[in-house]
Write a protein that holds these residues in place. Structure first.
Motif, PDB file in Angstrom:
ATOM      1  N   ARG A 187       0.826  -1.204   0.000  1.00 33.62           N
ATOM      2  CA  ARG A 187       0.000   0.000   0.000  1.00 33.62           C
ATOM      3  C   ARG A 187       0.861   1.256   0.000  1.00 33.62           C
ATOM      4  N   GLU A 188       1.947   1.210   0.760  1.00 34.28           N
ATOM      5  CA  GLU A 188       2.839   2.364   0.819  1.00 34.28           C
ATOM      6  C   GLU A 188       3.425   2.654  -0.552  1.00 34.28           C
ATOM      7  N   ALA A 189       3.865   1.605  -1.241  1.00 29.09           N
ATOM      8  CA  ALA A 189       4.445   1.780  -2.573  1.00 29.09           C
ATOM      9  C   ALA A 189       3.410   2.306  -3.563  1.00 29.09           C
ATOM     10  N   GLY A 190       2.179   1.844  -3.432  1.00 29.90           N
ATOM     11  CA  GLY A 190       1.117   2.280  -4.338  1.00 29.90           C
ATOM     12  C   GLY A 190       0.668   3.706  -4.094  1.00 29.90           C
ATOM     13  N   PHE A 191       0.872   4.201  -2.892  1.00 30.51           N
ATOM     14  CA  PHE A 191       0.393   5.542  -2.553  1.00 30.51           C
ATOM     15  C   PHE A 191       1.420   6.626  -2.852  1.00 30.51           C
ATOM     16  N   LYS A 192       2.678   6.264  -2.844  1.00 27.73           N
ATOM     17  CA  LYS A 192       3.738   7.259  -2.967  1.00 27.73           C
ATOM     18  C   LYS A 192       3.609   8.057  -4.258  1.00 27.73           C
ATOM     19  N   GLY A 193       3.963   9.320  -4.149  1.00 29.42           N
ATOM     20  CA  GLY A 193       3.922  10.218  -5.298  1.00 29.42           C
ATOM     21  C   GLY A 193       4.333  11.602  -4.849  1.00 29.42           C
ATOM     22  N   GLN A 194       4.520  12.488  -5.817  1.00 29.96           N
ATOM     23  CA  GLN A 194       4.949  13.836  -5.489  1.00 29.96           C
ATOM     24  C   GLN A 194       3.899  14.551  -4.645  1.00 29.96           C
ATOM     25  N   GLY A 195       4.344  15.085  -3.517  1.00 34.28           N
ATOM     26  CA  GLY A 195       3.444  15.827  -2.644  1.00 34.28           C
ATOM     27  C   GLY A 195       2.585  14.967  -1.746  1.00 34.28           C
ATOM     28  N   LYS A 196       2.773  13.653  -1.773  1.00 39.64           N
ATOM     29  CA  LYS A 196       1.964  12.756  -0.942  1.00 39.64           C
ATOM     30  C   LYS A 196       2.725  12.338   0.313  1.00 39.64           C
ATOM     31  N   VAL A 197       1.973  12.168   1.398  1.00 39.43           N
ATOM     32  CA  VAL A 197       2.570  11.798   2.682  1.00 39.43           C
ATOM     33  C   VAL A 197       1.973  10.479   3.154  1.00 39.43           C
ATOM     34  N   TRP A 198       2.844   9.504   3.425  1.00 42.18           N
ATOM     35  CA  TRP A 198       2.412   8.206   3.964  1.00 42.18           C
ATOM     36  C   TRP A 198       2.574   8.276   5.489  1.00 42.18           C
ATOM     37  N   GLY A 199       1.477   8.569   6.188  1.00 37.39           N
ATOM     38  CA  GLY A 199       1.539   8.783   7.626  1.00 37.39           C
ATOM     39  C   GLY A 199       1.091   7.591   8.445  1.00 37.39           C
ATOM     40  N   VAL A 200       1.500   6.397   8.043  1.00 41.01           N
ATOM     41  CA  VAL A 200       1.203   5.193   8.820  1.00 41.01           C
ATOM     42  C   VAL A 200       2.365   4.955   9.773  1.00 41.01           C
ATOM     43  N   MET A 201       2.066   4.729  11.032  1.00 40.91           N
ATOM     44  CA  MET A 201       3.110   4.626  12.050  1.00 40.91           C
ATOM     45  C   MET A 201       4.084   3.490  11.750  1.00 40.91           C
ATOM     46  N   ARG A 202       5.338   3.761  11.999  1.00 44.05           N
ATOM     47  CA  ARG A 202       6.397   2.781  11.725  1.00 44.05           C
ATOM     48  C   ARG A 202       6.344   1.636  12.737  1.00 44.05           C
ATOM     49  N   ARG A 244       5.931   9.899  16.656  1.00 45.30           N
ATOM     50  CA  ARG A 244       5.413  10.945  17.547  1.00 45.30           C
ATOM     51  C   ARG A 244       4.669  12.021  16.745  1.00 45.30           C
ATOM     52  N   ILE A 245       5.222  12.344  15.585  1.00 45.65           N
ATOM     53  CA  ILE A 245       4.563  13.334  14.723  1.00 45.65           C
ATOM     54  C   ILE A 245       3.244  12.787  14.188  1.00 45.65           C
ATOM     55  N   ILE A 246       3.271  11.529  13.729  1.00 46.58           N
ATOM     56  CA  ILE A 246       2.059  10.894  13.187  1.00 46.58           C
ATOM     57  C   ILE A 246       0.974  10.806  14.257  1.00 46.58           C
ATOM     58  N   ALA A 247       1.376  10.466  15.481  1.00 47.25           N
ATOM     59  CA  ALA A 247       0.401  10.325  16.568  1.00 47.25           C
ATOM     60  C   ALA A 247      -0.322  11.636  16.838  1.00 47.25           C
ATOM     61  N   LYS A 248       0.384  12.745  16.729  1.00 44.12           N
ATOM     62  CA  LYS A 248      -0.247  14.052  16.959  1.00 44.12           C
ATOM     63  C   LYS A 248      -1.278  14.365  15.879  1.00 44.12           C
ATOM     64  N   VAL A 249      -0.961  14.000  14.640  1.00 42.72           N
ATOM     65  CA  VAL A 249      -1.879  14.270  13.531  1.00 42.72           C
ATOM     66  C   VAL A 249      -3.113  13.384  13.621  1.00 42.72           C
ATOM     67  N   ARG A 250      -2.874  12.097  13.861  1.00 45.52           N
ATOM     68  CA  ARG A 250      -3.984  11.153  13.805  1.00 45.52           C
ATOM     69  C   ARG A 250      -4.841  11.147  15.074  1.00 45.52           C
ATOM     70  N   ALA A 251      -4.480  11.942  16.076  1.00 46.68           N
ATOM     71  CA  ALA A 251      -5.281  12.012  17.304  1.00 46.68           C
ATOM     72  C   ALA A 251      -6.703  12.478  17.006  1.00 46.68           C
ATOM     73  N   LYS A 252      -6.881  13.245  15.931  1.00 51.42           N
ATOM     74  CA  LYS A 252      -8.191  13.782  15.572  1.00 51.42           C
ATOM     75  C   LYS A 252      -9.183  12.673  15.199  1.00 51.42           C
ATOM     76  N   VAL A 253      -8.670  11.497  14.800  1.00 51.24           N
ATOM     77  CA  VAL A 253      -9.566  10.410  14.402  1.00 51.24           C
ATOM     78  C   VAL A 253     -10.351   9.860  15.588  1.00 51.24           C
ATOM     79  N   GLU A 254      -9.869  10.141  16.805  1.00 52.18           N
ATOM     80  CA  GLU A 254     -10.565   9.659  17.994  1.00 52.18           C
ATOM     81  C   GLU A 254     -11.782  10.511  18.345  1.00 52.18           C
ATOM     82  N   HIS A 255     -11.874  11.717  17.816  1.00 52.48           N
ATOM     83  CA  HIS A 255     -12.970  12.611  18.174  1.00 52.48           C
ATOM     84  C   HIS A 255     -14.344  12.059  17.793  1.00 52.48           C
ATOM     85  N   PRO A 256     -14.547  11.535  16.564  1.00 52.04           N
ATOM     86  CA  PRO A 256     -15.859  10.956  16.247  1.00 52.04           C
ATOM     87  C   PRO A 256     -16.228   9.789  17.159  1.00 52.04           C
ATOM     88  N   PHE A 257     -15.263   8.956  17.524  1.00 47.77           N
ATOM     89  CA  PHE A 257     -15.541   7.846  18.438  1.00 47.77           C
ATOM     90  C   PHE A 257     -15.946   8.364  19.812  1.00 47.77           C
TER      91      PHE A 257
END
Length: 318
Positions: free
Chosen positions: A231-246, A263-276
């Motif tokens: 999935r990571e290889a399929g998503f990569k491209g100019q201007g794209k960010v693969w923010g799946v935790m290592r 740590r950076i990814i965790a800060k960004v993806r924290a917003k996904v918990e709000h709907p839950f």
């Protein structure tokens, strides 16, 4: 000496303080796109018969009662009872005690079945999101992906004498859970849920991925459960960010640079918990209410639609 009861309308006018329930319902009344939702459901709603007979309850009343059910985690019988007990809920539903009919539990159940039968809860979810786009709320930036377990009753003390066969068990950490999963795709900027899929609890989160992306993402963000080299290889491209935790290699340790990235990814993806959080804490939806995936899936589309309106209410009320 007993006091003479005041008329309901007069009593309401003399109140000095609005309750939290009244404030919440006033806010939601202001942000729900009633016109477009009534137009969506109207063609499927029964009309008064040409031969007379008892006319159906007003569609708007039934939709408002249905939303009350979801906001306050009410069963069909409890929804009827609460309409008798709560003046705030009657006011929201447009019912005047003594003048109007209050829908009974069978009428409330039949309305819910109508929505399920015609796939209208999924349409409500799509229509609410279209309304948010019309109001200038973007749903086309990066996507945060996650899933949550919704517990189902594990007791066999029921008519069937068995647990729900469409639910399943899964282990998370050291604990076992029985139920289903809600998988969501959330806009990274606004925090609005734009995609929803459901499954039995034992399905691994990573098995639901493509259904949660809208296809125009410049970035995707997820936890370690979604790691995939393909999935990571399929998503990569100019201007794209693969923010799946290592994830550390088996038997190895995580590189310090990967730890920093996590740590950076965790800060960004924290917003996904709000709907839950809105679903489980604000609306009290901590357990499935019905047997089978289909009915619970239908309810989840409504809950996430209402959750989006709740999260965006400040923006919408400006």
């Amino acid at each position: 000496m007993s006091k003479q009861p005041a008329f309901p309308g007069l009593r309401d006018a003399m109140k000095k303080k609005r309750t939290r329930r009244e404030l919440f319902l006033a806010e939601m009344d202001a942000v729900v796109p009633w016109g477009r939702l009534l137009a969506l459901i109207g063609p499927h709603y029964p009309k008064a018969g040409v031969k007379g007979g008892r006319p159906p309850m007003p569609l708007e009343t039934m939709l408002r009662v249905y939303f009350l059910q979801n906001w306050y985690a009410l069963s069909d019988p409890m929804a009827e009872e609460t309409l008798y007990d709560s003046e705030a809920m009657r006011l929201f539903a447009g019912i005047e005690l003594g003048d109007d009919r209050i829908p009974d539990e069978t009428t409330i159940l039949n309305f819910r079945h109508l929505l399920e039968r015609h796939g209208l809860t999924e349409a409500i979810f799509a229509d609410v999101n279209a309304h948010l786009v019309d109001k200038g709320i973007t749903l086309r930036s990066g996507t945060l992906v996650d899933a949550t377990i919704i517990d189902a009753p594990s007791s066999t003390k029921n008519k069937a004498g068995a647990r729900d066969p469409e639910m399943s068990s899964t282990k998370k950490g050291n604990d076992w859970y029985f139920g289903m999963k809600a998988h969501i795709g959330v806009d990274a900027d606004s925090g609005v849920t734009h995609s929803l899929e459901t499954s039995t609890a034992k399905l691994h989160d990573s098995q639901v991925w493509d259904e949660l992306l809208h296809g125009d993402e410049t970035s995707v963000w997820a936890d370690k459960g979604y790691v995939s080299a393909a999935r990571e290889a399929g998503f990569k491209g100019q201007g794209k960010v693969w923010g799946v935790m290592r994830k550390a290699p088996k038997g190895g340790i995580l590189h310090p640079l990967d730890e920093q990235a996590n740590r950076i990814i965790a800060k960004v993806r924290a917003k996904v918990e709000h709907p839950f959080r809105v679903l489980k804490r604000q609306f009290g939806h901590v357990k499935t209410r019905y047997r089978g995936l289909a009915k619970n899936r239908a309810q989840l589309f409504t809950l996430f639609a209402l959750g989006n309106l709740f999260l965006m209410r400040r923006w919408l009320m400006v």
